[in-house]
Design a protein around this motif. Structure first.
Motif, PDB file in Angstrom:
ATOM      1  N   MET A  45     -42.581-105.057 -70.349  1.00  7.08           N
ATOM      2  CA  MET A  45     -43.376-103.962 -70.897  1.00  7.08           C
ATOM      3  C   MET A  45     -43.402-102.772 -69.941  1.00  7.08           C
ATOM      4  O   MET A  45     -43.269-101.619 -70.358  1.00  7.08           O
ATOM      5  CB  MET A  45     -44.801-104.447 -71.177  1.00  7.08           C
ATOM      6  CG  MET A  45     -44.954-105.355 -72.369  1.00  7.08           C
ATOM      7  SD  MET A  45     -46.697-105.688 -72.763  1.00  7.08           S
ATOM      8  CE  MET A  45     -47.311-104.027 -73.103  1.00  7.08           C
ATOM      9  N   ALA A  46     -43.575-103.064 -68.650  1.00  5.84           N
ATOM     10  CA  ALA A  46     -43.613-101.991 -67.660  1.00  5.84           C
ATOM     11  C   ALA A  46     -42.282-101.251 -67.599  1.00  5.84           C
ATOM     12  O   ALA A  46     -42.241-100.022 -67.469  1.00  5.84           O
ATOM     13  CB  ALA A  46     -43.975-102.561 -66.290  1.00  5.84           C
ATOM     14  N   LEU A  47     -41.183-101.984 -67.701  1.00  3.68           N
ATOM     15  CA  LEU A  47     -39.867-101.342 -67.695  1.00  3.68           C
ATOM     16  C   LEU A  47     -39.693-100.464 -68.931  1.00  3.68           C
ATOM     17  O   LEU A  47     -39.210 -99.329 -68.833  1.00  3.68           O
ATOM     18  CB  LEU A  47     -38.766-102.392 -67.641  1.00  3.68           C
ATOM     19  CG  LEU A  47     -37.347-101.840 -67.781  1.00  3.68           C
ATOM     20  CD1 LEU A  47     -36.976-100.961 -66.594  1.00  3.68           C
ATOM     21  CD2 LEU A  47     -36.332-102.955 -67.956  1.00  3.68           C
ATOM     22  N   GLY A  48     -40.067-100.978 -70.104  1.00  5.49           N
ATOM     23  CA  GLY A  48     -39.949-100.182 -71.324  1.00  5.49           C
ATOM     24  C   GLY A  48     -40.717 -98.884 -71.222  1.00  5.49           C
ATOM     25  O   GLY A  48     -40.224 -97.821 -71.632  1.00  5.49           O
ATOM     26  N   ALA A  49     -41.929 -98.947 -70.666  1.00  2.10           N
ATOM     27  CA  ALA A  49     -42.735 -97.739 -70.497  1.00  2.10           C
ATOM     28  C   ALA A  49     -42.097 -96.791 -69.484  1.00  2.10           C
ATOM     29  O   ALA A  49     -42.073 -95.569 -69.691  1.00  2.10           O
ATOM     30  CB  ALA A  49     -44.144 -98.118 -70.057  1.00  2.10           C
ATOM     31  N   ALA A  50     -41.572 -97.350 -68.389  1.00  2.00           N
ATOM     32  CA  ALA A  50     -40.949 -96.513 -67.355  1.00  2.00           C
ATOM     33  C   ALA A  50     -39.723 -95.792 -67.904  1.00  2.00           C
ATOM     34  O   ALA A  50     -39.492 -94.616 -67.584  1.00  2.00           O
ATOM     35  CB  ALA A  50     -40.563 -97.379 -66.152  1.00  2.00           C
ATOM     36  N   LEU A  51     -38.935 -96.464 -68.725  1.00  2.00           N
ATOM     37  CA  LEU A  51     -37.767 -95.809 -69.318  1.00  2.00           C
ATOM     38  C   LEU A  51     -38.196 -94.733 -70.306  1.00  2.00           C
ATOM     39  O   LEU A  51     -37.613 -93.638 -70.337  1.00  2.00           O
ATOM     40  CB  LEU A  51     -36.891 -96.855 -70.006  1.00  2.00           C
ATOM     41  CG  LEU A  51     -36.155 -97.819 -69.068  1.00  2.00           C
ATOM     42  CD1 LEU A  51     -35.530 -98.966 -69.854  1.00  2.00           C
ATOM     43  CD2 LEU A  51     -35.090 -97.082 -68.264  1.00  2.00           C
ATOM     44  N   ALA A  52     -39.210 -95.019 -71.124  1.00  2.00           N
ATOM     45  CA  ALA A  52     -39.708 -94.020 -72.070  1.00  2.00           C
ATOM     46  C   ALA A  52     -40.230 -92.790 -71.340  1.00  2.00           C
ATOM     47  O   ALA A  52     -39.987 -91.653 -71.767  1.00  2.00           O
ATOM     48  CB  ALA A  52     -40.804 -94.626 -72.943  1.00  2.00           C
ATOM     49  N   ASN A  53     -40.923 -93.007 -70.239  1.00  2.00           N
ATOM     50  CA  ASN A  53     -41.476 -91.888 -69.468  1.00  2.00           C
ATOM     51  C   ASN A  53     -40.385 -91.033 -68.830  1.00  2.00           C
ATOM     52  O   ASN A  53     -40.631 -89.874 -68.483  1.00  2.00           O
ATOM     53  CB  ASN A  53     -42.423 -92.410 -68.392  1.00  2.00           C
ATOM     54  CG  ASN A  53     -43.705 -92.991 -68.977  1.00  2.00           C
ATOM     55  OD1 ASN A  53     -44.117 -92.621 -70.082  1.00  2.00           O
ATOM     56  ND2 ASN A  53     -44.328 -93.907 -68.265  1.00  2.00           N
ATOM     57  N   ARG A  54     -39.198 -91.605 -68.668  1.00  4.75           N
ATOM     58  CA  ARG A  54     -38.055 -90.851 -68.149  1.00  4.75           C
ATOM     59  C   ARG A  54     -37.256 -90.184 -69.268  1.00  4.75           C
ATOM     60  O   ARG A  54     -36.224 -89.569 -69.010  1.00  4.75           O
ATOM     61  CB  ARG A  54     -37.138 -91.780 -67.341  1.00  4.75           C
ATOM     62  CG  ARG A  54     -37.671 -92.135 -65.966  1.00  4.75           C
ATOM     63  CD  ARG A  54     -36.826 -93.224 -65.308  1.00  4.75           C
ATOM     64  NE  ARG A  54     -37.128 -93.351 -63.890  1.00  4.75           N
ATOM     65  CZ  ARG A  54     -38.189 -93.946 -63.388  1.00  4.75           C
ATOM     66  NH1 ARG A  54     -39.075 -94.504 -64.217  1.00  4.75           N
ATOM     67  NH2 ARG A  54     -38.395 -94.011 -62.083  1.00  4.75           N
ATOM     68  N   GLY A  55     -37.710 -90.349 -70.499  1.00  5.40           N
ATOM     69  CA  GLY A  55     -37.026 -89.739 -71.620  1.00  5.40           C
ATOM     70  C   GLY A  55     -35.873 -90.549 -72.168  1.00  5.40           C
ATOM     71  O   GLY A  55     -35.037 -90.022 -72.914  1.00  5.40           O
ATOM     72  N   PHE A  56     -35.824 -91.848 -71.831  1.00  6.85           N
ATOM     73  CA  PHE A  56     -34.734 -92.701 -72.287  1.00  6.85           C
ATOM     74  C   PHE A  56     -35.175 -93.585 -73.447  1.00  6.85           C
ATOM     75  O   PHE A  56     -36.303 -94.070 -73.491  1.00  6.85           O
ATOM     76  CB  PHE A  56     -34.223 -93.587 -71.146  1.00  6.85           C
ATOM     77  CG  PHE A  56     -33.238 -92.889 -70.246  1.00  6.85           C
ATOM     78  CD1 PHE A  56     -31.887 -93.164 -70.331  1.00  6.85           C
ATOM     79  CD2 PHE A  56     -33.670 -91.955 -69.322  1.00  6.85           C
ATOM     80  CE1 PHE A  56     -30.976 -92.517 -69.520  1.00  6.85           C
ATOM     81  CE2 PHE A  56     -32.775 -91.300 -68.500  1.00  6.85           C
ATOM     82  CZ  PHE A  56     -31.413 -91.581 -68.594  1.00  6.85           C
ATOM     83  N   VAL A  57     -34.263 -93.789 -74.353  1.00  4.61           N
ATOM     84  CA  VAL A  57     -34.430 -94.772 -75.423  1.00  4.61           C
ATOM     85  C   VAL A  57     -34.178 -96.156 -74.839  1.00  4.61           C
ATOM     86  O   VAL A  57     -33.372 -96.311 -73.912  1.00  4.61           O
ATOM     87  CB  VAL A  57     -33.421 -94.486 -76.555  1.00  4.61           C
ATOM     88  CG1 VAL A  57     -33.491 -95.537 -77.651  1.00  4.61           C
ATOM     89  CG2 VAL A  57     -33.637 -93.090 -77.103  1.00  4.61           C
ATOM     90  N   VAL A  58     -34.851 -97.175 -75.354  1.00  6.64           N
ATOM     91  CA  VAL A  58     -34.511 -98.544 -74.981  1.00  6.64           C
ATOM     92  C   VAL A  58     -33.846 -99.229 -76.168  1.00  6.64           C
ATOM     93  O   VAL A  58     -34.243 -99.031 -77.320  1.00  6.64           O
ATOM     94  CB  VAL A  58     -35.730 -99.365 -74.504  1.00  6.64           C
ATOM     95  CG1 VAL A  58     -36.374 -98.732 -73.290  1.00  6.64           C
ATOM     96  CG2 VAL A  58     -36.734 -99.598 -75.612  1.00  6.64           C
ATOM     97  N   ILE A  59     -32.814-100.008 -75.866  1.00  9.79           N
ATOM     98  CA  ILE A  59     -32.112-100.795 -76.873  1.00  9.79           C
ATOM     99  C   ILE A  59     -32.198-102.256 -76.464  1.00  9.79           C
ATOM    100  O   ILE A  59     -31.869-102.596 -75.321  1.00  9.79           O
ATOM    101  CB  ILE A  59     -30.637-100.384 -76.995  1.00  9.79           C
ATOM    102  CG1 ILE A  59     -30.511 -98.899 -77.337  1.00  9.79           C
ATOM    103  CG2 ILE A  59     -29.923-101.234 -78.045  1.00  9.79           C
ATOM    104  CD1 ILE A  59     -29.081 -98.390 -77.333  1.00  9.79           C
ATOM    105  N   THR A  60     -32.653-103.102 -77.366  1.00  5.11           N
ATOM    106  CA  THR A  60     -32.686-104.540 -77.116  1.00  5.11           C
ATOM    107  C   THR A  60     -32.076-105.256 -78.313  1.00  5.11           C
ATOM    108  O   THR A  60     -31.679-104.634 -79.296  1.00  5.11           O
ATOM    109  CB  THR A  60     -34.123-105.066 -76.906  1.00  5.11           C
ATOM    110  OG1 THR A  60     -34.779-105.196 -78.185  1.00  5.11           O
ATOM    111  CG2 THR A  60     -34.939-104.150 -76.003  1.00  5.11           C
ATOM    112  N   GLY A  61     -32.044-106.595 -78.214  1.00  5.71           N
ATOM    113  CA  GLY A  61     -31.595-107.395 -79.337  1.00  5.71           C
ATOM    114  C   GLY A  61     -32.597-107.445 -80.472  1.00  5.71           C
ATOM    115  O   GLY A  61     -32.320-108.033 -81.526  1.00  5.71           O
ATOM    116  N   GLY A  62     -33.781-106.858 -80.258  1.00  9.02           N
ATOM    117  CA  GLY A  62     -34.751-106.722 -81.332  1.00  9.02           C
ATOM    118  C   GLY A  62     -35.580-107.951 -81.641  1.00  9.02           C
ATOM    119  O   GLY A  62     -36.420-107.917 -82.537  1.00  9.02           O
ATOM    120  N   GLY A  63     -35.370-109.044 -80.902  1.00  3.15           N
ATOM    121  CA  GLY A  63     -36.077-110.286 -81.186  1.00  3.15           C
ATOM    122  C   GLY A  63     -37.352-110.437 -80.380  1.00  3.15           C
ATOM    123  O   GLY A  63     -37.931-109.464 -79.880  1.00  3.15           O
ATOM    124  N   PRO A  64     -37.807-111.690 -80.212  1.00  6.55           N
ATOM    125  CA  PRO A  64     -39.039-111.963 -79.466  1.00  6.55           C
ATOM    126  C   PRO A  64     -38.789-112.009 -77.958  1.00  6.55           C
ATOM    127  O   PRO A  64     -37.710-111.670 -77.471  1.00  6.55           O
ATOM    128  CB  PRO A  64     -39.451-113.341 -80.010  1.00  6.55           C
ATOM    129  CG  PRO A  64     -38.141-113.997 -80.347  1.00  6.55           C
ATOM    130  CD  PRO A  64     -37.243-112.884 -80.848  1.00  6.55           C
TER     131      PRO A  64
END
Length: 264
Positions: free
Chosen positions: A89-108
């Protein structure tokens, strides 16, 4: 048809953009395993190529405008009380705050954690889901979701629309993505593509084995081990995965906006 003869509509699973009976074999399996009839006729494969082509087209169309992104992999089995879930969660927020999209496999699991962190921080959270024998639904924090039948099509999207990878602890699927990305970087198929391993307790054993046995036997070069970096800090992982490109952007590539290899 009476109720007794009617199919139970709850016994279904998602297959790409379709919903099919759960007993129907996944598309990847039917691609790799040939039936006796197919061995004689060979009629199925040409039509299957068109389905594969359609998945590439749909993926390109959906993701072409997402902007700079980082792809994150990790275990689908991680629970919300797992420390790596909080780190995701912290990484996802840090990437968003840098203006980056996150891409994952979309699962759990870790995928959900990273999507959740990005989504809650106001970033664009992308999920590339895959058809499996037991359905893996897109997690609720995915803003843009794309469903795939074929692993190799999905894996292409992970690389094509990302500037780098962050890889959390995970199982065979995560390891598959790690070694595929290393192979692409080692062979020059992708350039300046940071590969960040998150979680030193988990990865140190693998790195030690690679150094002692794989490098020790001459199967890889010393510089190949430098293709990966290791961290336990989400902010540092975000910084590593989004660090500036090492060359000036003189002539952007049409699709990714990254510089050509000879740009100086």
């Amino acid at each position: 048809m009476d109720d007794a003869g009617r199919r139970d509509l709850t016994d279904r699973r998602r297959a790409g953009r379709l919903v099919v009976p759960s007993e129907q074999a996944p598309a990847d399996r039917t691609l790799l395993e040939r039936s006796a009839i197919e061995e004689l006729s060979h009629h199925a494969d040409p039509w299957r190529v068109l389905r594969i082509l359609s998945e590439f087209v749909e993926g390109f169309d959906a993701l072409n405008e997402v902007g700079p992104a980082v792809t994150v992999f990790g275990s689908a089995r991680a629970k919300p009380d797992d420390p790596y879930y909080a780190a995701g969660m912290a990484l996802g927020a840090a990437l968003a705050n840098r203006g980056f999209v996150v891409i994952t496999g979309g699962g759990p699991g870790i995928m959900e954690a990273v999507n959740r962190g990005c989504h809650e921080a106001g970033g664009l959270s992308v999920g590339c889901n895959i058809e499996l024998p037991h359905e893996q639904a897109l997690n609720k924090y995915v803003d843009l979701g794309v469903e795939f039948r074929y692993f190799f099509v999905r894996k292409n999207m992970f690389v094509k629309y990302a500037r780098g990878f962050v890889i959390f602890p995970g199982g065979f699927g995560t390891l598959d993505e790690l070694f595929e990305s290393l192979t692409l970087a080692q062979t020059g198929k992708i350039e300046h593509f940071p590969i960040v391993l998150f979680g030193s307790p988990y990865w140190k054993g693998l790195l030690g084995w690679l150094e002692e046995h794989v490098l020790g036997s001459g199967a890889i070069a010393p510089d190949d081990l430098k293709l990966m970096t290791l961290t336990d800090d989400p902010e540092e992982a975000a910084a590593m995965a989004t660090r500036p490109l090492p060359v000036r952007i003189d002539e952007p590539r049409e699709q990714t906006g990254e510089p050509k290899a000879d740009a100086r």
